[in-house]
Motif scaffolding. Structure first.
Motif, PDB file in Angstrom:
ATOM      1  N   LEU A 267       0.803  -1.214   0.000  1.00 59.01           N
ATOM      2  CA  LEU A 267       0.000   0.000   0.000  1.00 59.01           C
ATOM      3  C   LEU A 267       0.841   1.271   0.000  1.00 59.01           C
ATOM      4  O   LEU A 267       0.314   2.381  -0.076  1.00 59.01           O
ATOM      5  N   GLY A 268       2.173   1.096   0.104  1.00 56.63           N
ATOM      6  CA  GLY A 268       3.054   2.253   0.107  1.00 56.63           C
ATOM      7  C   GLY A 268       3.407   2.772   1.484  1.00 56.63           C
ATOM      8  O   GLY A 268       3.994   3.846   1.613  1.00 56.63           O
ATOM      9  N   PHE A 269       3.039   1.994   2.527  1.00 61.55           N
ATOM     10  CA  PHE A 269       3.334   2.397   3.906  1.00 61.55           C
ATOM     11  C   PHE A 269       3.904   1.193   4.653  1.00 61.55           C
ATOM     12  O   PHE A 269       3.161   0.399   5.241  1.00 61.55           O
ATOM     13  N   ARG A 270       5.228   1.044   4.609  1.00 64.19           N
ATOM     14  CA  ARG A 270       5.867  -0.078   5.297  1.00 64.19           C
ATOM     15  C   ARG A 270       5.616   0.021   6.798  1.00 64.19           C
ATOM     16  O   ARG A 270       5.593   1.113   7.364  1.00 64.19           O
ATOM     17  N   THR A 271       5.442  -1.132   7.434  1.00 60.32           N
ATOM     18  CA  THR A 271       5.200  -1.130   8.880  1.00 60.32           C
ATOM     19  C   THR A 271       6.142  -2.089   9.599  1.00 60.32           C
ATOM     20  O   THR A 271       6.563  -3.111   9.042  1.00 60.32           O
ATOM     21  N   ALA A 272       6.473  -1.728  10.832  1.00 60.74           N
ATOM     22  CA  ALA A 272       7.172  -2.633  11.751  1.00 60.74           C
ATOM     23  C   ALA A 272       6.116  -3.195  12.690  1.00 60.74           C
ATOM     24  O   ALA A 272       5.336  -2.437  13.282  1.00 60.74           O
ATOM     25  N   ASN A 273       6.064  -4.518  12.811  1.00 57.12           N
ATOM     26  CA  ASN A 273       4.967  -5.172  13.519  1.00 57.12           C
ATOM     27  C   ASN A 273       5.425  -5.853  14.807  1.00 57.12           C
ATOM     28  O   ASN A 273       6.497  -6.461  14.852  1.00 57.12           O
ATOM     29  N   ILE A 274       4.577  -5.748  15.822  1.00 55.64           N
ATOM     30  CA  ILE A 274       4.788  -6.447  17.091  1.00 55.64           C
ATOM     31  C   ILE A 274       3.537  -7.253  17.388  1.00 55.64           C
ATOM     32  O   ILE A 274       2.423  -6.700  17.446  1.00 55.64           O
ATOM     33  N   ALA A 275       3.685  -8.567  17.564  1.00 54.81           N
ATOM     34  CA  ALA A 275       2.546  -9.414  17.911  1.00 54.81           C
ATOM     35  C   ALA A 275       2.176  -9.183  19.372  1.00 54.81           C
ATOM     36  O   ALA A 275       3.048  -9.106  20.239  1.00 54.81           O
ATOM     37  N   LEU A 276       0.882  -9.077  19.650  1.00 54.05           N
ATOM     38  CA  LEU A 276       0.431  -8.893  21.020  1.00 54.05           C
ATOM     39  C   LEU A 276       0.131 -10.221  21.689  1.00 54.05           C
ATOM     40  O   LEU A 276      -0.322 -10.266  22.830  1.00 54.05           O
ATOM     41  N   LYS A 277       0.381 -11.304  20.975  1.00 52.93           N
ATOM     42  CA  LYS A 277       0.289 -12.669  21.504  1.00 52.93           C
ATOM     43  C   LYS A 277      -1.063 -12.908  22.155  1.00 52.93           C
ATOM     44  O   LYS A 277      -2.097 -12.539  21.619  1.00 52.93           O
ATOM     45  N   ARG A 278      -1.070 -13.519  23.369  1.00 50.07           N
ATOM     46  CA  ARG A 278      -2.341 -13.893  23.996  1.00 50.07           C
ATOM     47  C   ARG A 278      -2.945 -12.760  24.808  1.00 50.07           C
ATOM     48  O   ARG A 278      -4.075 -12.840  25.234  1.00 50.07           O
ATOM     49  N   GLN A 279      -2.156 -11.730  25.084  1.00 49.29           N
ATOM     50  CA  GLN A 279      -2.658 -10.689  25.959  1.00 49.29           C
ATOM     51  C   GLN A 279      -3.788  -9.906  25.313  1.00 49.29           C
ATOM     52  O   GLN A 279      -3.806  -9.671  24.111  1.00 49.29           O
ATOM     53  N   VAL A 280      -4.770  -9.549  26.130  1.00 56.33           N
ATOM     54  CA  VAL A 280      -5.841  -8.679  25.679  1.00 56.33           C
ATOM     55  C   VAL A 280      -5.309  -7.259  25.758  1.00 56.33           C
ATOM     56  O   VAL A 280      -4.841  -6.819  26.794  1.00 56.33           O
ATOM     57  N   CYS A 281      -5.342  -6.556  24.641  1.00 57.91           N
ATOM     58  CA  CYS A 281      -4.747  -5.222  24.605  1.00 57.91           C
ATOM     59  C   CYS A 281      -5.737  -4.185  25.145  1.00 57.91           C
ATOM     60  O   CYS A 281      -6.919  -4.199  24.776  1.00 57.91           O
ATOM     61  N   PRO A 282      -5.287  -3.269  25.998  1.00 60.62           N
ATOM     62  CA  PRO A 282      -6.200  -2.268  26.569  1.00 60.62           C
ATOM     63  C   PRO A 282      -6.534  -1.132  25.614  1.00 60.62           C
ATOM     64  O   PRO A 282      -7.380  -0.298  25.921  1.00 60.62           O
ATOM     65  N   VAL A 283      -5.856  -1.070  24.463  1.00 60.73           N
ATOM     66  CA  VAL A 283      -6.106   0.008  23.502  1.00 60.73           C
ATOM     67  C   VAL A 283      -6.399  -0.576  22.128  1.00 60.73           C
ATOM     68  O   VAL A 283      -5.989  -1.688  21.799  1.00 60.73           O
TER      69      VAL A 283
END
Length: 308
Positions: A204-220
């Motif tokens: 899409l023209g916007f490279r991203t660096a990714n972090i997996a949140l694994k099993r945790q439920v994310c608060p945001v």
């Protein structure tokens, strides 16, 4: 700071300490008040300041995916505790065997016999042991017999409300990062190692660096203007936290588009501070719509940092 993983790794040289016990999720300003009392006792008794915490956190063990969203991963929690001057952390594996331990046995076998706790500082709502039968009164009663001084730290109040992990989660869920920051004492952040993603951002023209949140439920959840620390550099960017609904994703992921940054950082540790929420996550009908929205998000984030 020394980290002791598990009760079985408590050695004879660890006997004699001042201690506090809890989840310390977020290591927020309320926790800091408890830790202040601990550090004062450590200095007065000339003994190491020690924090006992649990992995997984008890609610995560009992409620599984229904547990409250975690604010802080263990690695970040340890870093924050170290910055506050804590000398030793005991990380207890919270499993069924530990959950079945009676409160009296925990105090007698662990606190008194193994650790030789001289002074114990706990919050006013501290409960422990099988079926949460242990409380402050039990600690005081057993402490007197073992010359263990037990004190409760009064609840820390700010913004006319008690500072708690629950209130911080509520602020984050509402996108109120400023209130969360006041209670945390720092920007809310997510950290982890950069993984390979779907490469859709690149398409899409916007490279991203990714972090997996694994099993945790994310608060945001949503799109944020962020400041990331990676490869020894501080870089501004825009991040999406969620499940990528446009691509029918099911795994929670943090995706960060870093401005003017093109290094290969796969496998490296990245720390991402959320500065401002831009919008909620949304499913788009077409990739053209998504691309246009990302461009708008990038412009909004750059404006937030005065980069336009």
């Amino acid at each position: 700071m020394e980290l002791i993983r598990g009760i079985h790794n408590i050695r004879s040289q660890h006997f004699g300490c001042v201690l506090t016990i809890g989840n310390f999720d977020g290591v927020h300003l309320g926790h800091a008040e408890v830790l202040k009392g601990l550090l004062i006792d450590a200095k007065a008794n000339n003994l190491p300041s020690t924090v006992m915490l649990f992995e997984p956190q008890p609610q995560e063990f009992f409620a599984k995916s229904n547990a409250p969203a975690r604010l802080t991963r263990l690695r970040d929690k340890l870093l924050l505790l170290s910055e506050l001057g804590i000398e030793r952390v005991i990380c207890i594996s919270f499993n069924q065997q530990f959950a079945n331990m009676h409160a009296e046995q925990f105090v007698s076998d662990i606190l008194i016999k193994k650790l030789g706790v001289k002074a114990l500082t706990v919050g006013d709502d501290f409960r422990f042991g099988k079926q949460r039968q242990g409380n402050f009164d039990l600690l005081v009663s057993m402490g007197k017999q073992a010359s263990m001084d037990v004190k409760s730290t009064a609840s820390f109040r700010q913004l006319n409300a008690r500072v708690s992990s629950t209130l911080i989660r509520e602020a984050l869920a509402a996108g109120d990062l400023s209130t969360a920051k006041v209670m945390l004492g720092h920007n809310y952040a997510i950290s982890g190692r950069v993984i390979h993603g779907w490469k859709r951002g690149r398409e899409l023209g916007f490279r991203t660096a990714n972090i997996a949140l694994k099993r945790q439920v994310c608060p945001v959840n949503g799109v944020f203007a962020v400041q990331a620390t990676i490869a020894g550099k501080q870089v501004y960017g825009v991040a999406n936290i969620g499940n990528k609904p446009t691509f029918n994703g099911t795994r929670a992921l943090l995706e960060v588009h870093l401005f003017d940054f093109a290094q290969d950082i796969y496998g490296q540790f990245m720390h991402v501070e959320l500065i401002k929420k831009l919008r909620d996550e949304k499913k788009f009908e077409t990739l053209t719509q998504l691309t246009a929205q990302i461009a708008t998000d990038v412009a909004a984030a750059k404006q937030c940092f005065g980069l336009n």
